[in-house]
Design a protein around this motif. Structure first.
Motif, PDB file in Angstrom:
ATOM      1  N   ALA A  19      36.380  49.791  36.593  1.00 52.16           N
ATOM      2  CA  ALA A  19      35.720  49.364  37.977  1.00 52.16           C
ATOM      3  C   ALA A  19      36.448  48.909  38.892  1.00 52.16           C
ATOM      4  O   ALA A  19      36.469  49.212  40.244  1.00 52.16           O
ATOM      5  CB  ALA A  19      34.382  48.684  37.933  1.00 52.16           C
ATOM      6  N   MET A  20      37.350  48.076  38.459  1.00 52.54           N
ATOM      7  CA  MET A  20      38.596  47.623  39.308  1.00 52.54           C
ATOM      8  C   MET A  20      39.533  48.490  39.821  1.00 52.54           C
ATOM      9  O   MET A  20      39.747  48.722  41.006  1.00 52.54           O
ATOM     10  CB  MET A  20      39.338  46.580  38.585  1.00 52.54           C
ATOM     11  CG  MET A  20      38.437  45.056  38.256  1.00 52.54           C
ATOM     12  SD  MET A  20      39.455  44.015  37.238  1.00 52.54           S
ATOM     13  CE  MET A  20      40.165  43.159  38.565  1.00 52.54           C
TER      14      MET A  20
ATOM     15  N   ILE B 179      33.567  42.268  40.822  1.00 52.51           N
ATOM     16  CA  ILE B 179      33.000  43.108  39.822  1.00 52.51           C
ATOM     17  C   ILE B 179      32.470  42.001  38.730  1.00 52.51           C
ATOM     18  O   ILE B 179      33.042  40.957  38.214  1.00 52.51           O
ATOM     19  CB  ILE B 179      34.194  43.854  39.070  1.00 52.51           C
ATOM     20  CG1 ILE B 179      34.979  44.649  40.043  1.00 52.51           C
ATOM     21  CG2 ILE B 179      33.709  44.803  37.844  1.00 52.51           C
ATOM     22  CD1 ILE B 179      34.133  45.615  40.901  1.00 52.51           C
ATOM     23  N   THR B 180      31.367  42.356  38.250  1.00 52.08           N
ATOM     24  CA  THR B 180      30.804  41.448  37.031  1.00 52.08           C
ATOM     25  C   THR B 180      31.251  41.593  35.710  1.00 52.08           C
ATOM     26  O   THR B 180      31.797  42.784  35.029  1.00 52.08           O
ATOM     27  CB  THR B 180      29.183  41.830  36.801  1.00 52.08           C
ATOM     28  OG1 THR B 180      28.637  41.959  38.183  1.00 52.08           O
ATOM     29  CG2 THR B 180      28.552  41.133  35.795  1.00 52.08           C
TER      30      THR B 180
ATOM     31  N   SER C 178      37.320  40.528  39.759  1.00 53.22           N
ATOM     32  CA  SER C 178      36.065  39.952  38.703  1.00 53.22           C
ATOM     33  C   SER C 178      35.447  38.856  39.622  1.00 53.22           C
ATOM     34  O   SER C 178      36.093  38.032  40.162  1.00 53.22           O
ATOM     35  CB  SER C 178      36.422  39.922  37.600  1.00 53.22           C
ATOM     36  OG  SER C 178      36.892  41.126  36.858  1.00 53.22           O
TER      37      SER C 178
ATOM     38  N   GLN D 274      37.218  41.734  31.536  1.00 54.76           N
ATOM     39  CA  GLN D 274      37.297  42.212  33.010  1.00 54.76           C
ATOM     40  C   GLN D 274      37.187  44.018  32.848  1.00 54.76           C
ATOM     41  O   GLN D 274      37.774  44.480  32.192  1.00 54.76           O
ATOM     42  CB  GLN D 274      38.515  42.101  33.658  1.00 54.76           C
ATOM     43  CG  GLN D 274      38.878  40.750  33.950  1.00 54.76           C
ATOM     44  CD  GLN D 274      39.830  40.349  35.261  1.00 54.76           C
ATOM     45  OE1 GLN D 274      39.454  40.408  35.988  1.00 54.76           O
ATOM     46  NE2 GLN D 274      40.752  39.651  34.508  1.00 54.76           N
ATOM     47  N   ASP D 275      36.094  44.479  33.698  1.00 59.00           N
ATOM     48  CA  ASP D 275      35.948  45.911  33.843  1.00 59.00           C
ATOM     49  C   ASP D 275      37.053  46.640  34.552  1.00 59.00           C
ATOM     50  O   ASP D 275      37.080  46.857  35.712  1.00 59.00           O
ATOM     51  CB  ASP D 275      34.594  46.064  34.637  1.00 59.00           C
ATOM     52  CG  ASP D 275      34.040  47.643  34.325  1.00 59.00           C
ATOM     53  OD1 ASP D 275      35.049  48.356  34.196  1.00 59.00           O
ATOM     54  OD2 ASP D 275      32.883  47.758  34.616  1.00 59.00           O
TER      55      ASP D 275
ATOM     56  N   ARG E 109      35.431  44.036  46.703  1.00 66.12           N
ATOM     57  CA  ARG E 109      34.601  44.146  45.839  1.00 66.12           C
ATOM     58  C   ARG E 109      34.446  42.987  44.784  1.00 66.12           C
ATOM     59  O   ARG E 109      35.703  42.644  44.436  1.00 66.12           O
ATOM     60  CB  ARG E 109      34.801  45.493  44.999  1.00 66.12           C
ATOM     61  CG  ARG E 109      34.430  46.793  45.622  1.00 66.12           C
ATOM     62  CD  ARG E 109      32.819  47.081  45.573  1.00 66.12           C
ATOM     63  NE  ARG E 109      32.500  48.113  46.454  1.00 66.12           N
ATOM     64  CZ  ARG E 109      31.261  48.615  46.177  1.00 66.12           C
ATOM     65  NH1 ARG E 109      30.374  48.178  45.273  1.00 66.12           N
ATOM     66  NH2 ARG E 109      30.852  49.824  47.032  1.00 66.12           N
TER      67      ARG E 109
ATOM     68  N   HIS F 291      37.521  51.089  42.546  1.00 66.38           N
ATOM     69  CA  HIS F 291      37.247  50.585  43.748  1.00 66.38           C
ATOM     70  C   HIS F 291      38.786  50.334  44.605  1.00 66.38           C
ATOM     71  O   HIS F 291      38.726  50.394  45.766  1.00 66.38           O
ATOM     72  CB  HIS F 291      36.304  49.277  43.799  1.00 66.38           C
ATOM     73  CG  HIS F 291      35.030  49.292  43.331  1.00 66.38           C
ATOM     74  ND1 HIS F 291      34.218  50.239  43.947  1.00 66.38           N
ATOM     75  CD2 HIS F 291      34.385  49.137  42.308  1.00 66.38           C
ATOM     76  CE1 HIS F 291      32.863  50.294  43.450  1.00 66.38           C
ATOM     77  NE2 HIS F 291      33.157  49.354  42.232  1.00 66.38           N
TER      78      HIS F 291
END
Length: 338
Positions: A306-307, A325-326, A170, A302-303, A323, A310
């Protein structure tokens, strides 16, 4: 005289793929394709082969197949600790996603990461794993070079050593900014920070973001203690930070949710303070417990989806770049805003 009874073990003949092929009326290569993830085979053939395998009690030899193909369909996963509620959820999702790819996960726990990580990774490489995921631990340069040389991709998950290796993390600095900006928006000015393990890239980035937001508002960090991502150390850090009733912070940014729960418990049940009236508390991660009525913790999310996505893509070779992550702010009741 005592007699010794002889016991004879009768070993059943091992069922082979040739036996399955003969029963199903197909070629041996067809049997191999049925039990190879991603291989092309018709539904009718697959059905016949699986039925024959079930009738004969056949199980494919995964290790033998890996010797032939050079692929074990296994990924090694090394985690430093599981106390933090963030990691079990993250790792469960990762295992589920890899399972859909036909990849099994071999997990090792490196509790004393600095002392035995190299040995753990060496052991995993002996299993001919196709990739490595390091969660909450950082691989040394020597082993990283070895992994690169033998073609084993290594992905650091929720950690970045700042080198050239692959990582999925993140934007922790952005998260630190979000946390402190939210506290300031609620009128808090005496803001403390309970840090995690200072050797972790996640901790350093979160604190850097917090300090940046404070500077922008013309403020400084009011108090700081270290909890090392440990529940007892987090409780002790809270006692030290709030031991002087005349100089207490009016808000605290805790480096992760796991510590924040223990911070809140000490504030409420040992020191008799009210959250958020006396002290606002914000965490980082958004683990499931954060939403429980007992805490209703405002935090930085924290997403996980997405984590995990990826990380899997990097392991499978479908992505080649690290990566970041936002994160996002999740507002609950511990900062006084709902």
């Amino acid at each position: 005289m005592k007699r010794h009874r002889q016991v004879h073990l009768v070993m059943a003949d091992k069922v082979t793929s040739q036996d399955v092929a003969a029963r199903a009326g197909v070629s041996r290569s067809a049997v191999s394709r049925v039990f190879t993830p991603g291989a092309s085979v018709s539904d009718a053939t697959a059905k016949k082969v699986r039925l024959a395998a079930e009738q004969l009690g056949y199980r494919p030899n995964v290790l033998a197949r890996s010797l032939l193909t050079g692929r074990s369909r296994m990924v090694g996963l090394v985690v430093g600790y599981l106390d933090n509620h963030f990691y079990p959820g993250l790792l469960e999702q990762l295992c589920q996603v890899l399972d859909t790819e036909g990849v099994n996960v071999l997990m090792f726990l490196a509790e004393d990461a600095e002392a035995n990580l190299d040995q753990v990774v060496n052991d995993l490489l002996d299993y001919q794993v196709d990739g490595l995921v390091l969660a909450s631990v950082t691989l040394g340069s020597t082993l990283a070079t070895r992994c690169e040389a033998i073609g084993v991709p290594v992905v650091e998950l929720n950690r970045s050593d700042g080198g050239q290796g692959l990582h999925v993390v993140s934007d922790n600095e952005m998260g630190g900014v979000m946390a402190v900006e939210h506290l300031i928006a609620q009128g808090r000015r005496r803001i403390g920070h309970i840090a995690g393990w200072e050797g972790a890239s996640t901790q350093r980035a979160r604190e850097a973001g917090a300090l940046s937001a404070l500077r922008k508002a013309g403020l400084g960090l009011y108090a700081r203690e270290v909890g090392n991502f440990d529940k007892e150390q987090a409780r002790d850090a809270t006692r030290r930070m709030f031991n002087d009733a005349e100089a207490r912070p009016d808000a605290v940014f805790v480096a992760n949710d796991f510590m924040a729960f223990h911070v809140i418990d000490v504030l409420r049940y040992e020191l008799g303070l009210t959250v958020p009236k006396d002290v606002a508390v914000i965490g980082f991660d958004d683990v499931p417990t954060a939403a429980f009525a007992a805490y209703e913790l405002t935090t930085i999310r924290q997403d996980l989806d997405a984590m995990v996505r990826h990380t899997a893509e990097l392991l499978m070779g479908r992505e080649t770049s690290s990566r970041m992550i936002t994160p996002s702010l999740v507002v609950r009741s511990t900062c006084g805003a709902t």
